[in-house]
Scaffold this motif. Structure first.
Motif, PDB file in Angstrom:
ATOM      1  N   LYS A  65       1.260  -0.851  -0.546  1.00 12.37           N
ATOM      2  CA  LYS A  65      -0.090   0.196   0.054  1.00 12.37           C
ATOM      3  C   LYS A  65       1.009   1.710  -0.042  1.00 12.37           C
ATOM      4  O   LYS A  65       0.164   2.602  -0.222  1.00 12.37           O
ATOM      5  N   GLU A  66       1.953   1.254   0.707  1.00 14.45           N
ATOM      6  CA  GLU A  66       3.028   2.095   0.041  1.00 14.45           C
ATOM      7  C   GLU A  66       3.616   2.256  -1.264  1.00 14.45           C
ATOM      8  O   GLU A  66       4.342   1.934  -2.130  1.00 14.45           O
ATOM      9  N   PRO A  67       3.052   3.503  -1.856  1.00 12.48           N
ATOM     10  CA  PRO A  67       4.163   3.947  -2.607  1.00 12.48           C
ATOM     11  C   PRO A  67       4.926   3.760  -3.705  1.00 12.48           C
ATOM     12  O   PRO A  67       5.850   3.320  -4.351  1.00 12.48           O
ATOM     13  N   GLU A  68       6.010   4.063  -2.294  1.00  8.89           N
ATOM     14  CA  GLU A  68       7.896   3.844  -2.730  1.00  8.89           C
ATOM     15  C   GLU A  68       7.641   2.117  -3.249  1.00  8.89           C
ATOM     16  O   GLU A  68       8.769   2.166  -4.053  1.00  8.89           O
ATOM     17  N   MET A  69       7.265   1.378  -2.104  1.00  7.74           N
ATOM     18  CA  MET A  69       6.694  -0.209  -2.393  1.00  7.74           C
ATOM     19  C   MET A  69       6.645  -0.074  -3.086  1.00  7.74           C
ATOM     20  O   MET A  69       7.106  -0.906  -4.982  1.00  7.74           O
ATOM     21  N   VAL A  70       5.578  -0.105  -4.359  1.00 14.52           N
ATOM     22  CA  VAL A  70       4.617   0.152  -5.582  1.00 14.52           C
ATOM     23  C   VAL A  70       5.961  -0.078  -6.737  1.00 14.52           C
ATOM     24  O   VAL A  70       6.425  -0.475  -7.813  1.00 14.52           O
ATOM     25  N   GLU A  71       6.531   1.478  -6.417  1.00 14.19           N
ATOM     26  CA  GLU A  71       7.668   1.936  -7.396  1.00 14.19           C
ATOM     27  C   GLU A  71       9.025   1.105  -7.959  1.00 14.19           C
ATOM     28  O   GLU A  71       9.740   1.237  -8.203  1.00 14.19           O
ATOM     29  N   ASP A  72       9.515   0.881  -6.237  1.00 13.88           N
ATOM     30  CA  ASP A  72      10.628  -0.132  -6.562  1.00 13.88           C
ATOM     31  C   ASP A  72      10.229  -1.787  -7.182  1.00 13.88           C
ATOM     32  O   ASP A  72      10.925  -2.319  -8.206  1.00 13.88           O
ATOM     33  N   MET A  73       8.591  -2.326  -6.670  1.00 18.77           N
ATOM     34  CA  MET A  73       8.444  -3.661  -7.537  1.00 18.77           C
ATOM     35  C   MET A  73       8.542  -3.271  -9.300  1.00 18.77           C
ATOM     36  O   MET A  73       8.487  -4.152 -10.122  1.00 18.77           O
ATOM     37  N   LYS A  74       8.363  -2.368  -9.573  1.00 13.96           N
ATOM     38  CA  LYS A  74       8.022  -2.312 -10.871  1.00 13.96           C
ATOM     39  C   LYS A  74       9.687  -2.054 -11.469  1.00 13.96           C
ATOM     40  O   LYS A  74       9.623  -2.170 -12.705  1.00 13.96           O
ATOM     41  N   ARG A  75      10.067  -1.679 -10.275  1.00 15.52           N
ATOM     42  CA  ARG A  75      11.640  -1.081 -11.818  1.00 15.52           C
ATOM     43  C   ARG A  75      12.352  -2.664 -11.964  1.00 15.52           C
ATOM     44  O   ARG A  75      13.322  -3.173 -12.708  1.00 15.52           O
ATOM     45  N   TYR A  76      12.036  -4.199 -10.973  1.00 16.47           N
ATOM     46  CA  TYR A  76      12.250  -5.886 -11.159  1.00 16.47           C
ATOM     47  C   TYR A  76      11.710  -5.809 -12.380  1.00 16.47           C
ATOM     48  O   TYR A  76      11.405  -5.166 -13.480  1.00 16.47           O
TER      49      TYR A  76
END
Length: 393
Positions: free
Chosen positions: A145-156
């Motif tokens: 639910k954290e935007p930073e986490m979602v952004e990180d996941m999309k980098r993989y």
């Protein structure tokens, strides 16, 4: 540029779950040259990994005073959180950058304390121009639910969640295109024959694993050990089975042997209670595979049991325990006993009695699904091959 695939965020083989992930992954992609950057080179050479891949000790900034001061000042002055990671992984960055980096720390996003480390490492490798893989992972849905986490996941470039709870949480967060679910790599781990005690009778032993980790989650101090003690007494008094106490993690600050030694106290002279020593992951799997049923806290100890078709009760606390049980049985109810739910000293006995009543049905279910499930785990290697071909041709 280095021509090896780099595996990183590996804590060391003293955690035999970490060892099992790397061991099984190396066998999946034998033809690809591999470098394991590890927190403990000594542990990885002690157990099973040295013949399977090159091993490199990562740089530990806390052990170098002047480097620590310099990088801390740099990070504070320039707001550069990646500076520590560039120091830590300097041997595989810059001119030595690899084509592909695979995060083999499957639990990194299960805990707040390690989440930041995983995010910064992923950002560092991406900024260097490399592709990254989040391999065999579980992620607490709340974190997504954290935007930073979602952004990180999309980098993989690729994420391979090992259970459906994590997969669904990723999908709900809008992370889909880079997600491919496969069972944990360790489902494909091959056992190696272990030396057993003379009185150990295959198929007539209840395997038990307990960890300091689950005790930290108990609601009432002492309730977990009390439950395990009463369970051992119940097994010895009401069945003909023996009891095997099996450690799975041997880290100084998180050592199953200490908790099992406490549990073993008072049973030292009982020939039906075995306290196993530290063994490599493949031998641990062999011991667990010889048990009639298994009650385990460590995720990869229970994976060794599931994949060996041993009826298993998980004393768990996290998304990985719930998700894996749900994928195998359709529900985690009764298959996972949350340590937080232990309120009486008989709770584990009640769960064990249910396991024994359903033993034949559970074993039949495992025999039905495990061949395909373990084969699917091994097929995750094809995803790595596909990416490797993209980045090296």
């Amino acid at each position: 540029m280095d021509n090896r695939l780099v595996m990183y965020l590996h804590g060391g083989s003293g955690n035999h779950g970490c060892e099992a992930i790397v061991n099984s992954t190396c066998h999946m992609i034998e033809e690809i040259p591999k470098l394991l950057v590890t927190n403990s080179e000594a542990e990885d050479r002690k157990y099973s990994l040295a013949p399977l891949c090159d091993i490199l000790q990562e740089r530990k900034i806390r052990e170098h005073f002047f480097a620590h001061v310099w990088y801390y000042a740099w990070r504070a002055m320039f707001h550069d959180p990646e500076s520590f990671m560039r120091y830590r992984f300097r041997q595989v960055l810059g001119r030595k950058r690899a084509p592909l980096y695979v995060s083999v720390g499957g639990d990194m996003y299960c805990y707040e304390i390690s989440k930041r480390e995983a995010i910064v490492a992923n950002s560092t490798f991406n900024r260097a121009g490399a592709k990254t893989v989040l391999w065999g992972c579980s992620i607490e849905p709340e974190l997504l639910k954290e935007p930073e986490m979602v952004e990180d996941m999309k980098r993989y470039a690729l994420i391979t969640p090992r259970e459906s709870v994590t997969e669904q949480a990723l999908f709900q967060a809008g992370v889909r295109d880079n997600v491919r679910r496969y069972p944990d790599p360790a489902f494909s781990l091959q056992p190696e024959e272990a030396k057993l005690p003379e009185d150990f009778k295959t198929g007539a032993v209840v395997g038990i694993n307990i960890s300091p980790m689950i005790i930290r989650y108990e609601k009432e101090p002492g309730i977990t050990i009390a439950n395990y003690r009463k369970l051992i007494d119940h097994i010895l008094q009401t069945t003909n089975n023996s009891v095997a106490l099996i450690p799975h993690v041997m880290w100084n600050n998180n050592d199953d042997r200490l908790t099992l030694a406490e549990l073993y106290r008072g049973y030292e002279c009982d020939a039906r209670v075995f306290l196993f020593p530290d063994l490599p992951c493949r031998q641990v799997k062999d011991v667990i595979a010889r048990c009639r049923v298994f009650i385990g806290a460590r995720t990869h100890a229970t994976i060794a049991a599931y994949s060996s078709c041993v009826p298993t009760l998980v004393v768990g606390y996290s998304v990985k325990a719930r998700g894996i049980a749900r994928d195998i049985f359709g529900t985690e109810d009764r298959y996972v006993l949350p340590v937080q739910s232990l309120q009486t000293s008989d709770a584990l006995i009640d769960a064990f009695q249910w396991l024994m009543r359903e033993e034949d049905a559970i074993r039949a279910r495992l025999h039905e699904v495990m061949p395909q499930y373990c084969a699917q785990a091994a097929r995750a290697g094809d995803e790595i091959r596909r990416l490797w071909k993209q980045v090296t041709t």
